[in-house]
Design a protein around this motif. Structure first.
Motif, mmCIF file in Angstrom:
data_model
loop_
_atom_site.group_PDB
_atom_site.id
_atom_site.type_symbol
_atom_site.label_atom_id
_atom_site.label_comp_id
_atom_site.label_asym_id
_atom_site.label_seq_id
_atom_site.Cartn_x
_atom_site.Cartn_y
_atom_site.Cartn_z
ATOM 1 N N PHE A 180 0.847 -1.182 0.000
ATOM 2 C CA PHE A 180 0.000 0.000 0.000
ATOM 3 C C PHE A 180 0.886 1.237 0.000
ATOM 4 N N THR A 181 0.588 2.212 -0.867
ATOM 5 C CA THR A 181 1.419 3.404 -0.957
ATOM 6 C C THR A 181 0.669 4.650 -0.494
ATOM 7 N N ILE A 219 -2.390 0.412 -4.801
ATOM 8 C CA ILE A 219 -2.117 -0.914 -4.250
ATOM 9 C C ILE A 219 -1.344 -1.718 -5.296
ATOM 10 N N TYR A 220 -0.297 -2.377 -4.854
ATOM 11 C CA TYR A 220 0.493 -3.271 -5.700
ATOM 12 C C TYR A 220 0.354 -4.678 -5.144
ATOM 13 N N PRO A 241 -4.418 1.639 -9.201
ATOM 14 C CA PRO A 241 -4.360 3.020 -8.715
ATOM 15 C C PRO A 241 -5.541 3.340 -7.791
ATOM 16 N N GLY A 242 -5.295 4.256 -6.864
ATOM 17 C CA GLY A 242 -6.351 4.701 -5.966
ATOM 18 C C GLY A 242 -7.432 5.456 -6.721
ATOM 19 N N ARG A 257 5.728 6.890 -1.260
ATOM 20 C CA ARG A 257 6.196 6.175 -0.064
ATOM 21 C C ARG A 257 5.280 5.011 0.296
ATOM 22 N N VAL A 258 5.906 3.900 0.614
ATOM 23 C CA VAL A 258 5.179 2.698 1.017
ATOM 24 C C VAL A 258 4.669 2.894 2.442
#
Length: 95
Positions: A17-18, A23-24, A39-40, A87-88
């Motif tokens: 989650f970034t 979300i990856y 993508p969000g 940033r993660v």
């Protein structure tokens, strides 16, 4: 299980989650590493979002830092594509 860091040789399935709410989903096996980017809501989209992409380079993801992925070429030029995240915020092992 929540993690503080993840490297490219730790076999399993993970969700990253970034800060941008992207979300990856990562899958690391003995033979291959893949990711899918989601993508969000209302966030910038990138080429091949929501598709499984091969990661061809090593990586180290650390909570609080951007992640950098070397991917298979996504266009007709070059021998790879570089993706850098915001940033993660969290790394979660799902399998």
């Amino acid at each position: 299980m929540l993690l503080k860091r993840l490297d490219s040789i730790t076999i399993g399935q993970y969700i990253v989650f970034t800060e941008s709410e992207t979300i990856y989903e990562l899958e690391i096996t003995g033979e291959k590493k893949t990711l899918q980017r989601f993508p969000g809501e209302g966030k910038r989209t990138l080429r091949k979002d929501n598709e499984e992409l091969n990661i061809i380079g090593n990586f180290m993801i650390v909570v609080g830092e951007p992640a950098v992925f070397v991917l298979e070429p996504l266009g007709i030029f070059g021998n790879c594509t570089i993706r850098t995240t915001t940033r993660v915020q969290k790394i979660e092992r799902i399998n």
